[in-house]
Design an enzyme around this catalytic site. Sequence first.
Site, mmCIF file in Angstrom:
data_model
loop_
_atom_site.group_PDB
_atom_site.id
_atom_site.type_symbol
_atom_site.label_atom_id
_atom_site.label_comp_id
_atom_site.label_asym_id
_atom_site.label_seq_id
_atom_site.Cartn_x
_atom_site.Cartn_y
_atom_site.Cartn_z
ATOM 1 N N ASP A 1 6.344 6.056 -21.273
ATOM 2 C CA ASP A 1 6.272 6.041 -22.735
ATOM 3 C C ASP A 1 7.652 5.743 -23.312
ATOM 4 O O ASP A 1 8.639 5.618 -22.583
ATOM 5 C CB ASP A 1 5.679 7.352 -23.269
ATOM 6 C CG ASP A 1 6.511 8.595 -22.975
ATOM 7 O OD1 ASP A 1 7.754 8.508 -22.906
ATOM 8 O OD2 ASP A 1 5.913 9.678 -22.839
ATOM 9 N N ASP B 1 -4.997 3.625 -4.838
ATOM 10 C CA ASP B 1 -5.090 4.052 -3.442
ATOM 11 C C ASP B 1 -6.253 5.011 -3.231
ATOM 12 O O ASP B 1 -6.186 6.181 -3.618
ATOM 13 C CB ASP B 1 -3.776 4.703 -3.022
ATOM 14 C CG ASP B 1 -3.710 4.997 -1.536
ATOM 15 O OD1 ASP B 1 -4.664 4.649 -0.806
ATOM 16 O OD2 ASP B 1 -2.692 5.550 -1.099
ATOM 17 N N TYR C 1 4.173 12.930 -23.487
ATOM 18 C CA TYR C 1 3.621 13.148 -22.152
ATOM 19 C C TYR C 1 2.645 12.028 -21.772
ATOM 20 O O TYR C 1 1.605 12.251 -21.175
ATOM 21 C CB TYR C 1 2.942 14.514 -22.046
ATOM 22 C CG TYR C 1 3.899 15.658 -22.236
ATOM 23 C CD1 TYR C 1 4.765 16.035 -21.217
ATOM 24 C CD2 TYR C 1 3.965 16.347 -23.446
ATOM 25 C CE1 TYR C 1 5.655 17.083 -21.381
ATOM 26 C CE2 TYR C 1 4.864 17.398 -23.624
ATOM 27 C CZ TYR C 1 5.709 17.755 -22.594
ATOM 28 O OH TYR C 1 6.583 18.785 -22.762
ATOM 29 N N HIS D 1 0.830 -1.197 0.000
ATOM 30 C CA HIS D 1 0.000 0.000 0.000
ATOM 31 C C HIS D 1 0.872 1.256 0.000
ATOM 32 O O HIS D 1 1.771 1.382 0.811
ATOM 33 C CB HIS D 1 -0.906 -0.012 1.233
ATOM 34 C CG HIS D 1 -1.765 1.189 1.351
ATOM 35 N ND1 HIS D 1 -1.877 1.901 2.513
ATOM 36 C CD2 HIS D 1 -2.545 1.817 0.453
ATOM 37 C CE1 HIS D 1 -2.701 2.908 2.333
ATOM 38 N NE2 HIS D 1 -3.118 2.887 1.083
ATOM 39 N N ASN E 1 3.515 9.421 -19.838
ATOM 40 C CA ASN E 1 3.989 8.761 -18.615
ATOM 41 C C ASN E 1 2.951 8.904 -17.506
ATOM 42 O O ASN E 1 2.337 9.952 -17.357
ATOM 43 C CB ASN E 1 5.301 9.399 -18.156
ATOM 44 C CG ASN E 1 6.323 9.396 -19.260
ATOM 45 O OD1 ASN E 1 6.731 8.345 -19.718
ATOM 46 N ND2 ASN E 1 6.718 10.577 -19.713
ATOM 47 N N TYR F 1 10.408 13.148 -12.855
ATOM 48 C CA TYR F 1 11.606 12.304 -12.943
ATOM 49 C C TYR F 1 12.094 11.909 -11.545
ATOM 50 O O TYR F 1 12.444 10.753 -11.301
ATOM 51 C CB TYR F 1 12.739 13.026 -13.672
ATOM 52 C CG TYR F 1 12.563 13.159 -15.174
ATOM 53 C CD1 TYR F 1 11.858 12.235 -15.918
ATOM 54 C CD2 TYR F 1 13.140 14.229 -15.850
ATOM 55 C CE1 TYR F 1 11.719 12.370 -17.288
ATOM 56 C CE2 TYR F 1 13.008 14.370 -17.229
ATOM 57 C CZ TYR F 1 12.289 13.435 -17.948
ATOM 58 O OH TYR F 1 12.158 13.563 -19.303
ATOM 59 N N MET G 1 2.911 13.299 -16.101
ATOM 60 C CA MET G 1 3.943 14.304 -16.341
ATOM 61 C C MET G 1 3.281 15.469 -17.056
ATOM 62 O O MET G 1 2.712 15.311 -18.138
ATOM 63 C CB MET G 1 5.069 13.742 -17.213
ATOM 64 C CG MET G 1 6.157 14.770 -17.489
ATOM 65 S SD MET G 1 7.414 14.195 -18.642
ATOM 66 C CE MET G 1 8.291 13.025 -17.629
#
Length: 141
Positions: free
Chosen positions: A30, A64, A129, A22, A131, A111, A74
Amino acid sequence: MLKGIPSILSPELLKVLMEMGHGDEIVIADGNFPAVSHTNRLLRSDGHGVPELLEALLTLFPLDTYSEQPVALMDVVPGDTVETPIWRTYEQIIGKHITPAIEHVERFAFYERAKKAYAIVATSEKALYANIILKKGVISE
């Protein structure tokens, strides 16, 4: 092979998903993401895009619900004119499981967060973009 497990999920990825607890995070990256240099636990999903992997992963992976934003993207770099229609696809996929609550994270902060993630899954996704970070929830059943 097992029944009910999406075939896109490799044995290595299934193992990692089972190991995660958890609050642990996983990055689905990507094709442009510097995955190798950002993790010690890299999983390859070459030939696949992020949406199809996200769809399969969320059939097994609880997000969660104790976190305000269990999903992070991102953010587009200021001044970049790139369109991000893939984000709407993500919202639709996530919406099948929970009300989408998505955080947008500045590129370099993303990052740094990725470096702390439990694992990174490198895909062949071509969208920019694309990710996404997922925070694991609990199984309450």
